[in-house]
Scaffold this motif. Structure first.
Motif, PDB file in Angstrom:
ATOM      1  N   ALA A 179       0.827  -1.207   0.000  1.00 29.78           N
ATOM      2  CA  ALA A 179       0.000   0.000   0.000  1.00 29.78           C
ATOM      3  C   ALA A 179       0.863   1.260   0.000  1.00 29.78           C
ATOM      4  O   ALA A 179       0.593   2.225  -0.719  1.00 29.78           O
ATOM      5  CB  ALA A 179      -0.930  -0.002   1.214  1.00 29.78           C
ATOM      6  N   VAL A 180       1.945   1.232   0.791  1.00 27.58           N
ATOM      7  CA  VAL A 180       2.820   2.403   0.893  1.00 27.58           C
ATOM      8  C   VAL A 180       3.476   2.729  -0.446  1.00 27.58           C
ATOM      9  O   VAL A 180       3.574   3.901  -0.843  1.00 27.58           O
ATOM     10  CB  VAL A 180       3.909   2.152   1.964  1.00 27.58           C
ATOM     11  N   LEU A 181       3.909   1.695  -1.177  1.00 28.65           N
ATOM     12  CA  LEU A 181       4.629   1.915  -2.429  1.00 28.65           C
ATOM     13  C   LEU A 181       3.749   2.497  -3.529  1.00 28.65           C
ATOM     14  O   LEU A 181       4.264   2.932  -4.563  1.00 28.65           O
ATOM     15  CB  LEU A 181       5.253   0.597  -2.906  1.00 28.65           C
ATOM     16  N   GLU A 182       2.443   2.504  -3.303  1.00 26.11           N
ATOM     17  CA  GLU A 182       1.539   3.151  -4.260  1.00 26.11           C
ATOM     18  C   GLU A 182       1.694   4.668  -4.216  1.00 26.11           C
ATOM     19  O   GLU A 182       1.399   5.359  -5.195  1.00 26.11           O
ATOM     20  CB  GLU A 182       0.085   2.788  -3.937  1.00 26.11           C
ATOM     21  N   TYR A 183       2.183   5.186  -3.079  1.00 27.02           N
ATOM     22  CA  TYR A 183       2.206   6.640  -2.878  1.00 27.02           C
ATOM     23  C   TYR A 183       3.607   7.205  -2.626  1.00 27.02           C
ATOM     24  O   TYR A 183       3.813   8.407  -2.736  1.00 27.02           O
ATOM     25  CB  TYR A 183       1.316   7.005  -1.684  1.00 27.02           C
ATOM     26  N   VAL A 184       4.547   6.353  -2.276  1.00 26.60           N
ATOM     27  CA  VAL A 184       5.899   6.817  -1.942  1.00 26.60           C
ATOM     28  C   VAL A 184       6.886   6.227  -2.944  1.00 26.60           C
ATOM     29  O   VAL A 184       6.725   5.094  -3.405  1.00 26.60           O
ATOM     30  CB  VAL A 184       6.285   6.403  -0.505  1.00 26.60           C
TER      31      VAL A 184
ATOM     32  N   ASN B 227       9.560   4.261  -4.704  1.00 31.09           N
ATOM     33  CA  ASN B 227      10.038   2.911  -4.398  1.00 31.09           C
ATOM     34  C   ASN B 227      11.476   2.883  -3.891  1.00 31.09           C
ATOM     35  O   ASN B 227      11.796   2.200  -2.919  1.00 31.09           O
ATOM     36  CB  ASN B 227       9.922   2.019  -5.629  1.00 31.09           C
ATOM     37  N   MET B 228      12.338   3.599  -4.574  1.00 28.87           N
ATOM     38  CA  MET B 228      13.753   3.604  -4.201  1.00 28.87           C
ATOM     39  C   MET B 228      13.948   4.160  -2.791  1.00 28.87           C
ATOM     40  O   MET B 228      14.717   3.607  -1.994  1.00 28.87           O
ATOM     41  CB  MET B 228      14.561   4.422  -5.202  1.00 28.87           C
ATOM     42  N   PHE B 229      13.251   5.220  -2.462  1.00 26.78           N
ATOM     43  CA  PHE B 229      13.368   5.833  -1.133  1.00 26.78           C
ATOM     44  C   PHE B 229      12.936   4.855  -0.052  1.00 26.78           C
ATOM     45  O   PHE B 229      13.615   4.688   0.967  1.00 26.78           O
ATOM     46  CB  PHE B 229      12.508   7.102  -1.074  1.00 26.78           C
TER      47      PHE B 229
ATOM     48  N   LEU C  66      24.151  -0.448  -1.642  1.00 29.30           N
ATOM     49  CA  LEU C  66      25.018   0.222  -2.608  1.00 29.30           C
ATOM     50  C   LEU C  66      24.479   0.137  -4.037  1.00 29.30           C
ATOM     51  O   LEU C  66      24.662   1.059  -4.832  1.00 29.30           O
ATOM     52  CB  LEU C  66      26.424  -0.396  -2.569  1.00 29.30           C
ATOM     53  N   LEU C  67      23.805  -0.979  -4.357  1.00 26.82           N
ATOM     54  CA  LEU C  67      23.365  -1.207  -5.734  1.00 26.82           C
ATOM     55  C   LEU C  67      21.943  -0.740  -6.027  1.00 26.82           C
ATOM     56  O   LEU C  67      21.556  -0.655  -7.195  1.00 26.82           O
ATOM     57  CB  LEU C  67      23.467  -2.701  -6.063  1.00 26.82           C
ATOM     58  N   THR C  68      21.172  -0.450  -4.990  1.00 30.48           N
ATOM     59  CA  THR C  68      19.760  -0.103  -5.203  1.00 30.48           C
ATOM     60  C   THR C  68      19.585   1.159  -6.027  1.00 30.48           C
ATOM     61  O   THR C  68      18.807   1.193  -6.994  1.00 30.48           O
ATOM     62  CB  THR C  68      19.032   0.046  -3.852  1.00 30.48           C
ATOM     63  N   ILE C  69      20.310   2.210  -5.678  1.00 33.42           N
ATOM     64  CA  ILE C  69      20.168   3.472  -6.423  1.00 33.42           C
ATOM     65  C   ILE C  69      20.623   3.302  -7.876  1.00 33.42           C
ATOM     66  O   ILE C  69      19.891   3.698  -8.805  1.00 33.42           O
ATOM     67  CB  ILE C  69      20.927   4.615  -5.721  1.00 33.42           C
TER      68      ILE C  69
END
Length: 275
Positions: free
Chosen positions: A131-136, A138-140, A258-261
């Motif tokens: 639910a959160v990723l619908e509004y915020v 994803n990377m953060f 380290l690799l996510t961004i």
């Protein structure tokens, strides 16, 4: 999320049978559950009309699809990220009961039941963050979750080193040390990581011809990470001891951080260039 509910149930089921020293009888329950699953699968209607009429792509086309997938940096980023993540989740799931039993001196039944906290945390985390990723962004969200998980693992290492070396066997939930309860809660913050990585990989290859190979890559490298996590974490527990061994998952977690961004930047570049 609901997949983890099944794992949670099995933790309590094994713990229940173990408390009566009849843990092997739990496999009769698994056999019945398997039979029910088979019967339910037979009731599912699959529309395969026209399936045999479709032209099957030749080897050259298949090789071209795989070449396209593996020539993308997105795929290689995902492979490293998926192996790192499953190393953590499977490693913890398999070795936490041993850690609880041999180092924290918790009896076998409760050691197994405590894994239900990890399973429940993963289930709730995936439902919550879906639910959160619908509004915020994803990377953060993933970066924040990884930082919190790192704090939990490193904090656990220092907490273990300051604990007394020996005490009596713990046979009640009211006697449990705090670390036995808070360490499995790491599942809540690592829960959204892998599904999000897999989801954004699939969005990078939206064409139907890519879906089956991409799904195979996800399954294969998940299995590799799970196997590596179980074997290496067990070995490092033995070599480093439980205090440092429990912090080992912080290493693949740091690699993911380290690799996510770069992973999301490569995805953004690919999606922009293909429009």
């Amino acid at each position: 999320g609901f997949f983890m509910v099944g794992i949670l149930s099995m933790s309590w089921l094994f713990g229940l049978f173990e408390s009566y020293s009849q843990w092997n009888y739990v496999f009769w329950v698994l056999a019945v559950a398997t039979a029910i699953a088979i019967l339910l699968s037979l009731s599912v209607h699959i529309d395969d009309k026209g399936f045999g009429e479709k032209e099957i792509a030749g080897d050259r086309v298949q090789r071209g699809v795989l070449a396209t997938i593996f020539s993308s940096w997105v795929t290689w980023f995902f492979i490293v990220l998926s192996i790192s993540y499953v190393f953590i989740e499977n490693g913890l799931t398999i070795w936490l009961p041993t850690f609880n039993n041999h180092f924290l001196h918790i009896n076998t039944a409760i050691s197994i039941e405590l894994i239900s906290i990890l399973s429940a945390s993963l289930a709730l985390g995936r439902l919550f963050f879906s639910a959160v990723l619908e509004y915020v962004n994803n990377m953060f969200v993933l970066v924040v979750c990884m930082i919190i998980a790192l704090v939990i693992f490193i904090g656990s290492m220092f907490a273990i080193e300051s604990m007394p070396t020996a005490w009596g066997t713990i046979s009640s939930w009211t006697q449990l040390p705090a670390i036995a309860l808070w360490l499995p809660l790491v599942g809540f913050v690592i829960a959204p990581i892998y599904p999000t990585f897999a989801s954004v990989l699939l969005t990078c290859f939206p064409e139907k011809r890519f879906q089956s190979p991409i799904s195979s890559i996800i399954v294969i490298f998940s299995a590799v990470g799970g196997m590596a996590g179980a074997v290496l974490l067990g070995y490092l527990f033995k070599v480093l001891g439980p205090a440092k061994g429990i912090a080992v998952p912080a290493v693949p977690l740091f690699i993911m951080l380290l690799l996510t961004i770069p992973y999301f930047l490569v995805i953004k570049h690919r999606n922009t260039s293909t429009k």
